[in-house]
Design a protein around this motif. Structure first.
Motif, short mmCIF file in Angstrom:
data_model
loop_
_atom_site.label_atom_id
_atom_site.label_comp_id
_atom_site.label_asym_id
_atom_site.label_seq_id
_atom_site.Cartn_x
_atom_site.Cartn_y
_atom_site.Cartn_z
N LEU A 35 0.01 3.11 21.45
CA LEU A 35 -0.37 3.88 20.18
C LEU A 35 -0.61 2.90 18.83
N HIS A 36 0.17 1.79 18.94
CA HIS A 36 0.20 0.88 17.76
C HIS A 36 -0.99 0.10 17.78
N ARG A 37 -1.52 -0.14 18.99
CA ARG A 37 -2.65 -0.89 19.36
C ARG A 37 -3.81 0.10 18.80
N TYR A 38 -3.76 1.35 19.02
CA TYR A 38 -4.98 2.04 18.69
C TYR A 38 -4.98 2.42 17.21
N PHE A 39 -3.73 2.74 16.40
CA PHE A 39 -3.59 2.90 15.15
C PHE A 39 -3.86 1.87 14.25
N THR A 40 -3.72 0.63 14.75
CA THR A 40 -4.20 -0.59 13.92
C THR A 40 -5.55 -1.19 14.20
N PHE A 41 -6.22 -0.36 14.86
CA PHE A 41 -7.77 -0.61 15.23
C PHE A 41 -7.82 -1.96 16.13
N TYR A 42 -7.07 -1.75 17.20
CA TYR A 42 -7.31 -2.89 18.21
C TYR A 42 -7.97 -2.30 19.47
N ALA A 43 -7.74 -0.94 19.55
CA ALA A 43 -8.25 -0.44 20.75
C ALA A 43 -10.00 -0.48 20.51
N SER A 44 -10.84 -0.71 21.46
CA SER A 44 -12.05 -1.18 21.40
C SER A 44 -13.15 -0.07 22.14
N TYR A 45 -14.30 -0.67 22.35
CA TYR A 45 -15.43 0.12 22.96
C TYR A 45 -15.20 1.34 23.77
N ASP A 46 -14.45 0.72 25.09
CA ASP A 46 -14.44 2.10 25.96
C ASP A 46 -13.64 2.83 25.81
N GLN A 47 -12.48 2.76 24.89
CA GLN A 47 -11.70 3.82 24.45
C GLN A 47 -12.46 4.86 23.80
N GLY A 48 -13.40 4.38 22.84
CA GLY A 48 -14.23 5.40 22.27
C GLY A 48 -15.23 6.04 23.14
N LEU A 49 -15.96 5.28 24.20
CA LEU A 49 -16.67 5.81 25.21
C LEU A 49 -15.99 7.08 25.86
N PHE A 50 -14.63 6.83 26.54
CA PHE A 50 -14.39 7.91 27.17
C PHE A 50 -13.84 8.92 26.47
N ASN A 51 -13.55 8.95 25.32
CA ASN A 51 -13.02 9.83 24.28
C ASN A 51 -14.46 10.69 24.15
N GLN A 52 -15.65 10.11 23.94
CA GLN A 52 -16.81 10.84 23.63
C GLN A 52 -17.06 11.71 24.88
N LEU A 53 -16.94 11.06 26.07
CA LEU A 53 -17.26 11.62 27.32
C LEU A 53 -16.36 13.14 27.44
N PHE A 54 -15.04 12.93 27.05
CA PHE A 54 -14.23 14.16 27.18
C PHE A 54 -14.62 15.21 25.99
N TRP A 55 -15.01 14.76 24.95
CA TRP A 55 -15.40 15.39 23.70
C TRP A 55 -16.51 16.18 24.04
N ASN A 56 -17.70 15.40 24.59
CA ASN A 56 -19.02 16.23 24.85
C ASN A 56 -18.75 17.35 26.07
N THR A 57 -17.96 16.77 27.19
CA THR A 57 -17.78 17.76 28.08
C THR A 57 -17.01 18.78 27.64
N LEU A 58 -15.92 18.74 26.74
CA LEU A 58 -15.49 19.86 26.24
C LEU A 58 -16.44 20.89 25.58
#
Length: 546
Positions: A35-58
């Motif tokens: 979570l520290h990695r995410y909230f300090t903006f070190y998570a990258s492209y594929d984290q967003g890709l899969f989130n968009q995948l879930f978001w669209n499917t929902l």
């Protein structure tokens, strides 16, 4: 119940409690870092890709993603404009994601996928404990579980972006546990769940099937598993994926197994035939370079005190996913920090359990001390490797040249970013830089800078509403990393052009983060800050190594 039964039950409960304690330590520690990695903006492209995948499917746009489209062979090689309706299933058949949609519906946020990933990997360890207890004592089973939670191949991928491989330990260990208990209904359900992970997960099952045949434990079950897994992989990769996109053949098979085929658009069966008919090329891929192959295997063996290297069962089960990794060209397949390593984990650990079941007397104090040192070393190496920049707040990203961003600076910059991106409306189309993508991915239309165009649901090509870039991050890391250097050199000229010609107005510049909006006038204070930032970035680009 007699006294002996009470003692046995007490030992079992104590062992289970300790296994749960290990699981809680792993879950809490890894989740906090993730979570520290995410909230300090070190998570990258594929984290967003899969989130968009879930978001669209929902929202009824099943398995669609503009970020997957931008990463497809059509966009990367053929220059096709990314589309919001691109089906991710053309790259990987990730049907098991539907299992987690209700959970995501309760907490529809990119960070939810981090919690899910850590939880699934943690639960895999508890199922492993139950699997070990089928053969071993509570004490020895705890050592196995401690090795799992201390393994580089477990910790490092869990600290990466969300990926489908995080389901492998839970479903595969569940499959093996059902096999040992001869709960055949659960066994075949787990087989289906493993196949539903993604199309190449069938290779893991194929290894289990071969083991069941060679060990003569359940040869007919093993034969059925081999036939089902092989048929599924062949059918999906040759009949289903190509109907959706060319990514499976052109993006994956041609790039990773091109040494075995001459076609630029090969099928999985052609690759398999190429391996069989080019034994010299195959042997070269499997063994060279030798030092890199050995270090990769050693990283898998280390937390288990190298016992897994002695287990024929481990070699049989893990051998097939391992062969698929060794045969690939490029470096990512044999990166112990990446998700691909998880496919080897079930076979290595199950084979170790079987070895200990035949050598229980080897569990002596000297070996326990050595085993403890091995687990400690595995943890030390994990920290030193700074997997996926998750520990950049305590471990320098580079020594020469020196690149280190302390935790205070990380959070300071993260707060500045949040003040900028909160001005991007939820429904707007956006183009942004890699490390901002996860935080802006809960939307229909998003691409990565320097791309500014996207094909919308009306099949029309549009220019995105907003462009937002974290130039500070690129500048900070370009001193040591070519990808950051290349990104800055590609992104900066585009932003300069669209702001200079009036296509986009500069709305905000803060701590090296710039926000632009299409079709508006620039904020006078923001444009002055943007000119200062441009000069600094251009100077940085010129002084950076080529």
């Amino acid at each position: 119940m007699n006294m002996r039964s009470y003692l046995i039950l007490g030992k079992h409960q104590l062992g289970l409690q300790r296994a749960i304690l290990l699981a809680l330590i792993f879950f809490t520690g890894v989740l906090a870092i993730g979570l520290h990695r995410y909230f300090t903006f070190y998570a990258s492209y594929d984290q967003g890709l899969f989130n968009q995948l879930f978001w669209n499917t929902l929202r009824g746009s099943w398995f669609q993603s503009s970020l997957t489209s931008a990463n497809s062979i059509a966009s990367l090689a053929d220059g096709v404009i990314p589309t919001v309706s691109f089906l991710h299933l053309g790259q990987h058949l990730v049907l098991d994601f539907l299992l987690w949609m209700p959970l995501y519906a309760l907490f529809p946020h990119p960070a939810m996928l981090i919690v899910l990933q850590v939880a699934l990997m943690t639960l895999g360890g508890l199922v492993l404990y139950a699997l070990a207890r089928h053969y071993l004592s509570s004490q020895l089973s705890l050592w196995i579980v401690g090795s799992y939670y201390g393994a580089i191949a477990v910790i490092a991928p869990t600290l990466a972006n969300f990926y489908e491989q995080c389901q492998i330990p839970l479903f595969t260990f569940g499959c093996l546990l059902a096999l040992e208990k001869q709960r055949w209904g659960w066994f075949w359900l787990c087989v289906l769940l493993v196949l539903g992970l993604r199309e190449d997960a069938g290779i893991i099952l194929f290894g289990i099937g071969v083991y069941l045949i060679l060990s003569r434990r359940h040869p007919w079950v093993g034969l059925a598993v081999c036939l089902i897994s092989f048929s599924y992989v062949a059918f999906v990769t040759n009949a289903i994926l190509p109907r959706i996109s060319e990514d499976s053949s052109r993006l994956y098979l041609a790039n990773r197994f091109g040494q075995f085929v001459d076609s630029p658009n090969p099928t999985s069966m052609q690759v398999l035939w190429g391996m069989m008919t080019k034994p010299i090329v195959l042997l070269s891929s499997l063994f060279l370079p030798l030092d890199r192959r050995f270090s990769y295997l050693a990283a898998h063996w280390l937390p288990l005190a190298f016992v897994s290297a002695l287990s024929a069962s481990a070699w049989t089960i893990a051998g097939f996913p391992l062969l698929a990794l060794l045969a690939q060209s490029g470096k990512s397949a044999l990166a112990i920090n990446l998700r691909y390593a998880v496919a080897v984990v079930p076979g290595v650990f199950y084979g170790t359990i079987l070895w200990w079941s035949h050598h229980p007397n080897a569990f002596k104090p000297k070996l326990r001390r050595f085993w403890g040192i091995c687990i400690a070393l595995s943890l030390v190496f994990t920290v030193i490797n700074n997997p996926n920049r998750s520990l950049s707040f305590i471990i320098p990203d580079s020594i020469r040249p020196w690149v280190f961003v302390p935790i205070t600076r990380q959070w300071e910059h993260a707060n500045q970013i949040r003040q900028v991106i909160r001005n991007v409306p939820d429904g707007a189309s956006v183009s942004t830089t890699t490390y901002l993508i996860p935080h802006l991915s809960s939307r229909r239309a998003i691409v990565r800078l320097p791309t500014l165009q996207i094909r919308d649901d009306r099949k029309e090509i549009i220019t995105v509403d907003y462009a937002v870039a974290d130039l500070w991050q690129m500048q900070e890391y370009q001193k040591a990393f070519a990808d950051s250097r290349d990104s800055l050199r590609a992104t900066l000229p585009v932003l300069e052009k669209i702001s200079a010609d009036g296509t986009y107005g500069v709305l905000q510049v803060q701590d090296g983060v710039v926000l632009m909006q299409k079709g508006v006038s620039s904020n006078p204070e923001a444009i002055a800050a943007w000119q200062t930032l441009q000069a600094r970035m251009n100077s940085s680009v010129k002084s950076a190594p080529n």
